[in-house]
Design a protein around this motif. Sequence first.
Motif, PDB file in Angstrom:
ATOM      1  N   TYR A 137      -2.589  31.451  72.098  1.00 42.49           N
ATOM      2  CA  TYR A 137      -2.077  31.365  73.388  1.00 42.49           C
ATOM      3  C   TYR A 137      -2.326  29.891  73.953  1.00 42.49           C
ATOM      4  O   TYR A 137      -1.364  29.142  74.294  1.00 42.49           O
ATOM      5  CB  TYR A 137      -2.149  32.407  74.380  1.00 42.49           C
ATOM      6  CG  TYR A 137      -1.272  32.052  75.806  1.00 42.49           C
ATOM      7  CD1 TYR A 137       0.002  32.611  75.767  1.00 42.49           C
ATOM      8  CD2 TYR A 137      -1.749  31.409  76.821  1.00 42.49           C
ATOM      9  CE1 TYR A 137       0.621  32.637  76.908  1.00 42.49           C
ATOM     10  CE2 TYR A 137      -0.989  31.278  77.714  1.00 42.49           C
ATOM     11  CZ  TYR A 137       0.165  31.541  78.037  1.00 42.49           C
ATOM     12  OH  TYR A 137       0.824  31.224  78.959  1.00 42.49           O
ATOM     13  N   ASN A 140      -0.914  27.133  71.792  1.00 39.65           N
ATOM     14  CA  ASN A 140       0.533  27.100  71.656  1.00 39.65           C
ATOM     15  C   ASN A 140       1.121  26.713  73.307  1.00 39.65           C
ATOM     16  O   ASN A 140       2.280  26.108  73.404  1.00 39.65           O
ATOM     17  CB  ASN A 140       1.428  28.293  71.548  1.00 39.65           C
ATOM     18  CG  ASN A 140       0.985  28.709  70.057  1.00 39.65           C
ATOM     19  OD1 ASN A 140       0.649  27.594  69.313  1.00 39.65           O
ATOM     20  ND2 ASN A 140       1.447  29.737  69.674  1.00 39.65           N
ATOM     21  N   ASN A 141       0.398  27.099  74.306  1.00 38.30           N
ATOM     22  CA  ASN A 141       1.242  26.635  75.637  1.00 38.30           C
ATOM     23  C   ASN A 141       0.074  25.702  76.111  1.00 38.30           C
ATOM     24  O   ASN A 141       0.630  25.450  77.439  1.00 38.30           O
ATOM     25  CB  ASN A 141       0.884  28.034  76.503  1.00 38.30           C
ATOM     26  CG  ASN A 141       2.008  29.116  75.753  1.00 38.30           C
ATOM     27  OD1 ASN A 141       3.104  28.976  75.907  1.00 38.30           O
ATOM     28  ND2 ASN A 141       1.239  29.918  75.026  1.00 38.30           N
ATOM     29  N   GLU A 143      -2.420  25.800  77.767  1.00 35.43           N
ATOM     30  CA  GLU A 143      -2.815  26.591  79.106  1.00 35.43           C
ATOM     31  C   GLU A 143      -3.953  27.492  78.939  1.00 35.43           C
ATOM     32  O   GLU A 143      -3.783  28.291  77.995  1.00 35.43           O
ATOM     33  CB  GLU A 143      -1.584  27.479  79.669  1.00 35.43           C
ATOM     34  CG  GLU A 143      -1.774  27.890  81.108  1.00 35.43           C
ATOM     35  CD  GLU A 143      -0.658  28.585  81.563  1.00 35.43           C
ATOM     36  OE1 GLU A 143       0.127  29.091  80.781  1.00 35.43           O
ATOM     37  OE2 GLU A 143      -0.308  28.800  82.628  1.00 35.43           O
ATOM     38  N   LYS A 170       0.911  37.244  80.509  1.00 39.41           N
ATOM     39  CA  LYS A 170       1.906  37.007  79.191  1.00 39.41           C
ATOM     40  C   LYS A 170       1.273  38.075  78.072  1.00 39.41           C
ATOM     41  O   LYS A 170       0.162  38.147  77.691  1.00 39.41           O
ATOM     42  CB  LYS A 170       1.956  35.773  78.774  1.00 39.41           C
ATOM     43  CG  LYS A 170       2.622  34.899  79.463  1.00 39.41           C
ATOM     44  CD  LYS A 170       4.199  34.324  79.044  1.00 39.41           C
ATOM     45  CE  LYS A 170       5.059  33.721  79.958  1.00 39.41           C
ATOM     46  NZ  LYS A 170       4.599  32.436  80.630  1.00 39.41           N
TER      47      LYS A 170
END
Length: 220
Positions: A137, A140-141, A143, A170
Amino acid sequence: MSLSESHKIKCTECGNGFEINEWNSINVEDLPELREKTISGEIFKFTCPKCKKEQIIIYDCLYFDRANKFMVQLLPEYPNKEYLFSAEEAKVITTFGNNIYRLATDYASFLEKVRVLSLGLNDKAVEICKSLAYSTYTINNNEIPENAFFVKCDEKVMAFQMMLKDKKPKFMSIPMEFYNKVKLNLVNSPLSKESFSIRKIDLKWALTEDVSKFLKELQK
Ligand SMILES: [Zn+2]
């Protein structure tokens, strides 16, 4: 042997004083109805009889499940406060055999740990899968989630919730095939070693150097 104690608290809304019942020791063998009440967090939720406002009161709680061979201790004030087993508790616990002793220092992690272990999952493998979901995560983000929690699993996937600052969580999922591979490979790894002392096995543990090395080997 289960222990509960009553305490008087003050309502955060109206200031009314009322009695609550705190479960400081839960042996689900004696009180199976407390399993669901613990997992749902109900044992920490109290409603003011006057204004009906619900409040969450977090207290020390030792949860043990002899059938599933695990014990989870919630110690919100750790490391300032440590827990010493009473002679009676130690006697019961040592009869479990090969056990899992876990420490949780916050409410959400405690509920998650009891749930994961009650489902018969290998909590170390779950945390390793969680760390992979978390890292994926993050990359990919671009964050970094504040935390991550196990949600559920079926035959195909294991789902995790990424907790984000000021945003809705998420979901991320990891194939069960990967969880099974981690679980299998843990058997011969020093990471699977257990001892008669409570340990915190969480995302932080899964992100340590030793676990990263294990994960790298696995993905080769
Ligand atoms: Zn009130």
